[in-house]
Design an enzyme around this catalytic site. Structure first.
Site, short mmCIF file in Angstrom:
data_model
loop_
_atom_site.label_atom_id
_atom_site.label_comp_id
_atom_site.label_asym_id
_atom_site.label_seq_id
_atom_site.Cartn_x
_atom_site.Cartn_y
_atom_site.Cartn_z
CE1 TYR A 1 -1.82 -4.01 -7.51
CE2 TYR A 1 -1.48 -6.22 -8.39
CZ TYR A 1 -0.98 -4.96 -8.04
OH TYR A 1 0.35 -4.69 -8.22
N GLY B 1 7.46 4.09 -1.97
CA GLY B 1 7.45 2.64 -1.89
C GLY B 1 8.76 2.02 -2.34
#
Length: 244
Positions: free
Chosen positions: A152, A14
């Protein structure tokens, strides 16, 4: 005689992960880079790092939703890293009432269970050597919470408490555990925002801009250095004075 220090980094394919990998390589660390599906990106990253910095870089593929197989692969590594950076994670936007059990299990496996188990696996050698650094990449939402990102926020909030509790437990062994809580950073995680939403978001941030992955990586670099020996159990926000 021991060679270069070794850093184990999860989620290396990422935006933030690749920046951290590059910075640690520049700092002289040999690297073990975890990825799940981003093989092309992480292979390119490996080649760039090895060519530019002359460090050892090996790749470690594991799907962290399959905990049993992932830990079998970890055990087979026989690695004793000096630094562990927990950077893997996923996010989804939506109402809590729309979160499926499968989504819940997936994000907890990747974001909570695997960092916990990886730490268990790598800590004994750090304790024996009385030296080690563990860094958790959290999020601003783990500190303040976010509507429509309850799962999250829950995962990142759990990681923040993990940092604080573990730091107290291992500080007597001269091991430092800290968290980095980025705000809005220019990565694909913001791809679900359109241009107008990004502009509105930027207007909310006192610094007047988004952060960069390289800025997050520089903070990680400091926290794993000998200059940060007395910083322990802290969640350091990097957010341009947004939600400070």
């Amino acid at each position: 005689m021991r060679g270069k220090p070794v850093a184990f980094l999860t989620g290396a394919s990422g935006g933030i992960g690749s920046a951290i990998a590059t910075k640690l390589a520049a700092d002289g660390y040999d690297l073990i880079l975890h990825y799940n599906s981003g093989e092309g990106k992480v292979q390119e990253l490996k080649e760039t790092i090895q060519t530019k910095y002359g460090v050892d870089c090996s790749l470690f593929q594991a799907d962290f939703t399959d905990i049993k197989v992932s830990m079998e692969k970890v055990t087979s590594l026989h690695v004793k890293p000096d630094v562990v950076v927990h950077n893997s994670g996923t996010s989804s936007v939506g109402l809590i009432t729309d979160v499926t059990y499968e989504q819940l299990q997936k994000e907890i496996s990747i974001g909570i269970t695997m960092p916990f188990l990886l730490t268990q696996a790598f800590l004994p050698s750090m304790i024996k050597g009385r030296k080690g650094k563990i860094i958790v990449i959290s999020s601003i939402w783990g500190l303040t919470g976010a509507s429509c990102e309850v799962l999250y926020s829950t995962v990142k909030g759990g990681l923040n408490t993990f940092v604080k509790a573990l730091a107290k437990e291992v500080a007597p062994s001269n091991i430092q555990v800290n968290g980095v809580a980025p705000g809005a950073i220019e990565t694909p995680m913001l791809d679900h925002y359109d241009d107008e939403e990004i502009a509105n978001l930027t207007d909310e941030i006192p610094a007047g801009r988004l952060g960069t992955p390289e800025e997050v990586a520089s903070l990680v670099s400091f926290l794993v250095s000998d200059q940060s020996q007395y910083i322990n159990g802290q969640i350091v926000s990097i957010n341009g004075a947004w939600y400070c």
